[in-house]
Design a protein around this motif. Structure first.
Motif, short mmCIF file in Angstrom:
data_model
loop_
_atom_site.label_atom_id
_atom_site.label_comp_id
_atom_site.label_asym_id
_atom_site.label_seq_id
_atom_site.Cartn_x
_atom_site.Cartn_y
_atom_site.Cartn_z
N ILE A 1 78.14 -5.57 66.72
CA ILE A 1 78.08 -6.70 65.80
C ILE A 1 79.43 -7.32 65.51
N LEU A 2 80.53 -6.66 65.88
CA LEU A 2 81.86 -7.20 65.60
C LEU A 2 82.09 -8.61 66.14
N PRO A 3 81.60 -8.95 67.34
CA PRO A 3 81.81 -10.32 67.81
C PRO A 3 81.20 -11.39 66.92
N ARG A 4 80.26 -11.01 66.06
CA ARG A 4 79.62 -11.96 65.15
C ARG A 4 80.33 -12.03 63.80
N MET A 5 81.36 -11.20 63.60
CA MET A 5 82.14 -11.21 62.37
C MET A 5 83.41 -12.05 62.55
N ASP A 6 83.93 -12.57 61.45
CA ASP A 6 85.19 -13.33 61.50
C ASP A 6 86.40 -12.42 61.45
N ALA A 7 86.31 -11.35 60.66
CA ALA A 7 87.44 -10.44 60.47
C ALA A 7 86.91 -9.10 60.01
N ALA A 8 87.79 -8.11 60.02
CA ALA A 8 87.38 -6.76 59.64
C ALA A 8 88.38 -6.14 58.67
N LEU A 9 87.87 -5.25 57.83
CA LEU A 9 88.68 -4.42 56.93
C LEU A 9 88.38 -2.98 57.31
N LEU A 10 89.39 -2.23 57.71
CA LEU A 10 89.20 -0.85 58.14
C LEU A 10 89.61 0.08 57.00
N VAL A 11 88.72 1.00 56.65
CA VAL A 11 88.98 1.94 55.57
C VAL A 11 89.16 3.34 56.16
N ALA A 12 90.36 3.88 56.02
CA ALA A 12 90.66 5.24 56.47
C ALA A 12 90.74 6.15 55.25
N GLY A 13 90.66 7.44 55.48
CA GLY A 13 90.72 8.38 54.37
C GLY A 13 91.69 9.51 54.63
N VAL A 14 92.68 9.65 53.75
CA VAL A 14 93.60 10.77 53.87
C VAL A 14 92.80 12.06 53.65
N GLY A 15 92.89 12.96 54.61
CA GLY A 15 92.10 14.18 54.54
C GLY A 15 90.85 14.14 55.38
N SER A 16 90.44 12.94 55.84
CA SER A 16 89.24 12.85 56.67
C SER A 16 89.45 12.02 57.93
N THR A 17 90.53 11.24 57.99
CA THR A 17 90.80 10.40 59.15
C THR A 17 92.01 10.95 59.91
N THR A 18 91.85 11.13 61.21
CA THR A 18 92.94 11.66 62.03
C THR A 18 93.65 10.52 62.76
N VAL A 19 94.79 10.84 63.32
CA VAL A 19 95.53 9.86 64.12
C VAL A 19 94.68 9.39 65.29
N SER A 20 93.98 10.32 65.94
CA SER A 20 93.16 9.93 67.09
C SER A 20 92.00 9.03 66.67
N ASP A 21 91.46 9.24 65.46
CA ASP A 21 90.41 8.35 64.94
C ASP A 21 90.92 6.92 64.85
N ILE A 22 92.09 6.76 64.25
CA ILE A 22 92.64 5.42 64.05
C ILE A 22 92.96 4.75 65.38
N LYS A 23 93.50 5.51 66.31
CA LYS A 23 93.81 4.95 67.62
C LYS A 23 92.55 4.53 68.37
N GLU A 24 91.47 5.32 68.22
CA GLU A 24 90.21 4.94 68.86
C GLU A 24 89.64 3.67 68.24
N CYS A 25 89.74 3.55 66.92
CA CYS A 25 89.31 2.32 66.26
C CYS A 25 90.14 1.12 66.71
#
Length: 271
Positions: free
Chosen positions: A219-243
């Motif tokens: 669905i991202l191509p149908r959106m104008d922009a995105a806000l990404l929410v990460a969590g200290v303690g639950s989000t890893t470096v590899s998660d962010i890089k994959e996103c």
């Protein structure tokens, strides 16, 4: 992507190592549930301050010390979107438990307090909808009923009010075919109708976590922009890089890092 790079550095510094058939639009056109104006009579619900605060929804008023952080986020997000006359903002996270729904609800309520702004909050997390629970709204109807033609959009959208302020909410529904719905022509028709009938409003979509399936990238191509929410303690470096890899063709207006300033008594920090 500077904001994503900063989030990568924050995640690395925290040394987080653990992380827990396309449908046709013909039936939609035949039944016509989206052809009625969604700005006509809308059911109203009153939000309760005690329920909101118990669920970390704090941006409904100006008196709370934590609401100002969402107001700062609101201002920066709107400035970025206004530059391009954008309307649709996707809110997602790498994985579950990052606080994306809390952020989406607080951002929507913060925008609703601006006298010349209006907002529609849409729960498009068809895997685990939570907007209704956080706001204390009954789960009757919802976006899936609209997609399946059981309920017109004008009946599914609610006006959520607290004090002198209000916003519109399209609650979510659970679907076992969330990926198919996200990529469907019917979803495309729904989004076009929202764009038309709510053209004066910023529309915030609470999407599923990005790395749990293909819902978000569909669905991202149908959106104008995105806000990404990460969590200290639950989000890893590899998660962010994959996103970051999935977001290369999408403008990321901000990366919110939940609980990054927890010691200072706030709910989140952002970059």
């Amino acid at each position: 992507m500077d904001s994503i790079k900063q989030a990568v550095e924050l995640a690395r510094a925290a040394e987080v190592v653990h992380r827990p058939g396309v449908l046709s639009g013909s039936a939609l056109a035949a039944n016509g549930p989206l052809q009625r104006s969604a700005e006509s009579p809308i059911n109203e619900v009153r939000l309760r301050a005690d329920h909101l605060e118990a669920n970390r929804i704090v941006a409904y008023g100006t008196s709370g010390p934590n609401g100002r952080y969402y107001d700062m986020l609101r201002t920066q997000v709107l400035q970025e979107m206004d530059k391009k006359s954008w309307q649709f903002l996707a809110v997602t996270s790498p994985t579950a438990g990052c606080g994306k729904t809390v952020t989406a609800c607080n951002l929507a309520l913060s925008i609703s307090r601006l006298p010349e702004r209006s907002v529609l909050l849409v729960d498009l997390d068809l895997r685990r909808p939570a907007v209704g629970n956080y706001l204390g709204i009954d789960g009757n109807g919802g976006v899936l009923d609209v997609l399946e033609g059981r309920t017109p959009l004008s009946s599914a959208v609610l006006q959520a009010s607290i004090g002198p302020n209000n916003m519109l909410v399209l609650p979510g529904s659970v679907s076992s075919n969330s990926s198919e719905w996200m990529a469907s022509q019917t979803m495309g028709a729904l989004l076009q109708t929202i764009k038309r009938d709510f053209r004066s409003r910023i529309v915030i979509f609470d999407l599923p976590p990005m790395l749990l399936g293909d819902d978000v990238i569909s669905i991202l191509p149908r959106m104008d922009a995105a806000l990404l929410v990460a969590g200290v303690g639950s989000t890893t470096v590899s998660d962010i890089k994959e996103c970051q890899r999935h977001l290369r063709r999408t403008t990321v207006v901000r990366v919110v890092v939940n609980k990054s300033t927890e010691a200072a008594g706030s709910y989140y920090g952002y970059y």
